[in-house]
Design a protein around this motif. Structure first.
Motif, PDB file in Angstrom:
ATOM      1  N   ILE A 145     -12.881 -73.917 -54.177  1.00  0.00           N
ATOM      2  CA  ILE A 145     -12.045 -74.481 -53.221  1.00  0.00           C
ATOM      3  C   ILE A 145     -12.729 -75.687 -52.345  1.00  0.00           C
ATOM      4  CG2 ILE A 145     -10.076 -74.808 -51.871  1.00  0.00           C
ATOM      5  CD1 ILE A 145      -9.372 -73.769 -54.823  1.00  0.00           C
ATOM      6  N   TYR A 146     -13.310 -74.864 -51.124  1.00  0.00           N
ATOM      7  CA  TYR A 146     -14.082 -75.555 -50.244  1.00  0.00           C
ATOM      8  C   TYR A 146     -15.032 -76.753 -50.586  1.00  0.00           C
ATOM      9  CZ  TYR A 146     -16.316 -76.536 -45.763  1.00  0.00           C
ATOM     10  OH  TYR A 146     -16.815 -77.051 -44.779  1.00  0.00           O
ATOM     11  N   LYS A 188     -15.074 -83.127 -48.394  1.00  0.00           N
ATOM     12  CA  LYS A 188     -15.596 -84.360 -48.042  1.00  0.00           C
ATOM     13  C   LYS A 188     -14.007 -84.950 -47.720  1.00  0.00           C
ATOM     14  CE  LYS A 188     -19.714 -84.699 -50.623  1.00  0.00           C
ATOM     15  NZ  LYS A 188     -20.438 -85.294 -51.667  1.00  0.00           N
ATOM     16  N   PHE A 189     -13.069 -84.573 -47.916  1.00  0.00           N
ATOM     17  CA  PHE A 189     -11.766 -85.212 -47.608  1.00  0.00           C
ATOM     18  C   PHE A 189     -11.656 -85.065 -46.257  1.00  0.00           C
ATOM     19  CE2 PHE A 189      -7.202 -85.270 -47.043  1.00  0.00           C
ATOM     20  CZ  PHE A 189      -6.954 -86.275 -47.671  1.00  0.00           C
ATOM     21  N   GLN A 190     -11.530 -86.260 -45.491  1.00  0.00           N
ATOM     22  CA  GLN A 190     -11.352 -86.080 -44.178  1.00  0.00           C
ATOM     23  C   GLN A 190     -10.675 -85.349 -43.429  1.00  0.00           C
ATOM     24  OE1 GLN A 190     -11.049 -90.051 -42.302  1.00  0.00           O
ATOM     25  NE2 GLN A 190     -11.522 -89.539 -40.327  1.00  0.00           N
ATOM     26  N   ASP A 191      -9.327 -85.060 -43.765  1.00  0.00           N
ATOM     27  CA  ASP A 191      -8.318 -84.021 -43.237  1.00  0.00           C
ATOM     28  C   ASP A 191      -8.163 -82.649 -43.572  1.00  0.00           C
ATOM     29  OD1 ASP A 191      -7.707 -86.467 -41.325  1.00  0.00           O
ATOM     30  OD2 ASP A 191      -6.415 -87.162 -42.726  1.00  0.00           O
ATOM     31  N   PHE A 192      -9.324 -82.425 -44.493  1.00  0.00           N
ATOM     32  CA  PHE A 192      -9.134 -81.139 -44.997  1.00  0.00           C
ATOM     33  C   PHE A 192      -9.998 -80.106 -44.204  1.00  0.00           C
ATOM     34  CE2 PHE A 192     -11.047 -77.811 -47.884  1.00  0.00           C
ATOM     35  CZ  PHE A 192     -10.140 -77.455 -48.536  1.00  0.00           C
ATOM     36  N   MET A 216     -20.746 -75.981 -43.412  1.00  0.00           N
ATOM     37  CA  MET A 216     -19.715 -75.249 -42.869  1.00  0.00           C
ATOM     38  C   MET A 216     -18.824 -75.848 -41.796  1.00  0.00           C
ATOM     39  SD  MET A 216     -19.414 -72.462 -44.372  1.00  0.00           S
ATOM     40  CE  MET A 216     -18.554 -71.121 -43.376  1.00  0.00           C
ATOM     41  N   LYS A 217     -19.103 -77.237 -41.649  1.00  0.00           N
ATOM     42  CA  LYS A 217     -18.840 -77.985 -40.728  1.00  0.00           C
ATOM     43  C   LYS A 217     -17.096 -78.127 -40.634  1.00  0.00           C
ATOM     44  CE  LYS A 217     -18.712 -82.814 -38.760  1.00  0.00           C
ATOM     45  NZ  LYS A 217     -18.995 -84.361 -39.086  1.00  0.00           N
ATOM     46  N   GLY A 218     -16.448 -77.894 -41.953  1.00  0.00           N
ATOM     47  CA  GLY A 218     -15.073 -77.972 -42.035  1.00  0.00           C
ATOM     48  C   GLY A 218     -14.336 -76.763 -42.255  1.00  0.00           C
ATOM     49  N   TRP A 219     -14.994 -75.716 -41.931  1.00  0.00           N
ATOM     50  CA  TRP A 219     -14.788 -74.253 -42.361  1.00  0.00           C
ATOM     51  C   TRP A 219     -14.810 -73.673 -40.887  1.00  0.00           C
ATOM     52  CZ3 TRP A 219     -15.931 -71.295 -47.203  1.00  0.00           C
ATOM     53  CH2 TRP A 219     -15.286 -70.022 -47.147  1.00  0.00           C
ATOM     54  N   HIS A 220     -13.413 -72.967 -40.241  1.00  0.00           N
ATOM     55  CA  HIS A 220     -13.579 -72.517 -38.789  1.00  0.00           C
ATOM     56  C   HIS A 220     -12.885 -71.053 -38.927  1.00  0.00           C
ATOM     57  CE1 HIS A 220     -13.850 -76.616 -37.420  1.00  0.00           C
ATOM     58  NE2 HIS A 220     -12.960 -76.993 -38.310  1.00  0.00           N
ATOM     59  N   TYR A 221     -13.774 -70.096 -38.007  1.00  0.00           N
ATOM     60  CA  TYR A 221     -13.244 -68.860 -38.088  1.00  0.00           C
ATOM     61  C   TYR A 221     -12.641 -68.693 -36.657  1.00  0.00           C
ATOM     62  CZ  TYR A 221     -15.404 -67.032 -42.237  1.00  0.00           C
ATOM     63  OH  TYR A 221     -15.515 -66.739 -43.542  1.00  0.00           O
ATOM     64  N   VAL A 222     -11.403 -68.519 -36.408  1.00  0.00           N
ATOM     65  CA  VAL A 222     -10.690 -68.459 -35.262  1.00  0.00           C
ATOM     66  C   VAL A 222     -10.530 -67.027 -35.009  1.00  0.00           C
ATOM     67  CG1 VAL A 222      -8.680 -69.173 -33.795  1.00  0.00           C
ATOM     68  CG2 VAL A 222      -9.872 -70.759 -35.538  1.00  0.00           C
ATOM     69  N   PHE A 223     -10.477 -66.669 -33.663  1.00  0.00           N
ATOM     70  CA  PHE A 223     -10.395 -65.230 -33.004  1.00  0.00           C
ATOM     71  C   PHE A 223      -8.948 -65.082 -32.331  1.00  0.00           C
ATOM     72  CE2 PHE A 223     -14.802 -65.807 -33.973  1.00  0.00           C
ATOM     73  CZ  PHE A 223     -15.082 -64.801 -34.955  1.00  0.00           C
ATOM     74  N   VAL A 270      -2.772 -81.312 -55.765  1.00  0.00           N
ATOM     75  CA  VAL A 270      -1.539 -82.072 -55.575  1.00  0.00           C
ATOM     76  C   VAL A 270      -1.183 -82.648 -54.457  1.00  0.00           C
ATOM     77  CG1 VAL A 270       0.729 -81.692 -56.130  1.00  0.00           C
ATOM     78  CG2 VAL A 270      -0.656 -81.116 -57.882  1.00  0.00           C
ATOM     79  N   VAL A 271      -1.476 -81.539 -53.448  1.00  0.00           N
ATOM     80  CA  VAL A 271      -1.118 -82.016 -51.977  1.00  0.00           C
ATOM     81  C   VAL A 271      -1.970 -82.999 -51.333  1.00  0.00           C
ATOM     82  CG1 VAL A 271      -1.146 -80.958 -49.654  1.00  0.00           C
ATOM     83  CG2 VAL A 271      -0.291 -79.551 -51.517  1.00  0.00           C
ATOM     84  N   LEU A 272      -3.130 -82.954 -51.671  1.00  0.00           N
ATOM     85  CA  LEU A 272      -4.166 -83.990 -51.365  1.00  0.00           C
ATOM     86  C   LEU A 272      -3.875 -85.393 -51.916  1.00  0.00           C
ATOM     87  CD1 LEU A 272      -7.829 -82.444 -51.538  1.00  0.00           C
ATOM     88  CD2 LEU A 272      -6.485 -82.805 -49.523  1.00  0.00           C
ATOM     89  N   ALA A 273      -3.500 -85.320 -53.092  1.00  0.00           N
ATOM     90  CA  ALA A 273      -3.021 -86.653 -53.910  1.00  0.00           C
ATOM     91  C   ALA A 273      -1.610 -87.325 -53.134  1.00  0.00           C
ATOM     92  CB  ALA A 273      -2.820 -86.527 -55.335  1.00  0.00           C
TER      93      ALA A 273
END
Length: 216
Positions: A82-83, A88-92, A119-126, A199-202
């Motif tokens: 998936i990732y 590269k989709f700006q809002d993903f 990993m720029k667009g992958w966040h781990y939140v605590f 589908v959601v991105l489209a």
């Protein structure tokens, strides 16, 4: 008239085609809303100290639980299926909500994942474990978190903070229900989830093209 036709061919037609082919597995015309208006994150911090938010982002939201390293195979499946295909989709973005106290494990996992992907667009939140439980419960889903505040399922949250999935009668008249996607199953990610994310991105790409067309 001629200008309108040219604009349609250049902008709208490719998106329509994309939606058609992207929906080969998904038999809904538009991915349904399972839970509307999910809560925005509190002032929880990411591994890098940022305040990550859901609004105006298409988010893959996960709850890996306290045993982050134990479930790292799920993270690698998600990365590959998936990732990497959508980062590269700006809002993903990819967001994993993890119980406090798992920071060291998470840093180790991020280091491993970083060897294979950006990993720029992958966040781990605590967040505190009890707050994670309350937050998850607010989705009113069938699936539950385990005693580590984790689940192998991940969820698609759109820009308006709606949890999207498969719900109700599809175009064939068959009843479907799918609230999340199992990261333990590479097939589930590769087939159902990959298709539904497209589908959601489209949807948003098409909306963007329509807005740009109005400005011309």
């Amino acid at each position: 008239m001629k200008k309108t036709i040219v604009l349609f061919v250049l902008f709208a037609l490719p998106i329509v085609c994309y939606l058609f082919f992207a929906s080969g597995v998904n038999s809904f015309a538009k991915l349904p809303i399972v839970t509307p208006n999910v809560k925005e994150f509190s002032d929880w911090k990411s591994l890098s100290g940022e305040n990550v938010k859901l609004a105006e982002k298409i988010t893959i939201l996960g709850f890996p639980g306290a045993d982050v390293l134990h479930n790292k195979g799920n993270a690698f499946n998600l990365s590959q299926k998936i990732y990497n295909k959508n980062m590269k989709f700006q809002d993903f973005q990819m967001v994993m909500l993890v119980p406090e106290g798992s920071e060291a494990q998470t840093k180790e996992l991020v280091t491993e994942l970083s060897r294979l992907t950006d990993m720029k667009g992958w966040h781990y939140v605590f967040a505190p474990a009890d707050e994670i439980q309350k937050y998850y419960d607010s989705f009113n889903l069938v699936g539950k978190l385990d005693d580590k505040k984790g689940t192998s399922n991940v969820f698609i949250i759109d820009k308006d903070r709606n949890l999207r999935g498969r719900k109700g009668a599809n175009r064939k008249g068959e009843e479907e229900y799918k609230e999340g996607y199992n990261t333990f199953s590479a097939a589930d990610l590769h087939n159902d989830m990959s298709d539904d994310v497209k589908v959601v991105l489209a949807e948003y790409r098409l909306a963007l093209k329509k807005n740009n067309k109005r400005k011309i």
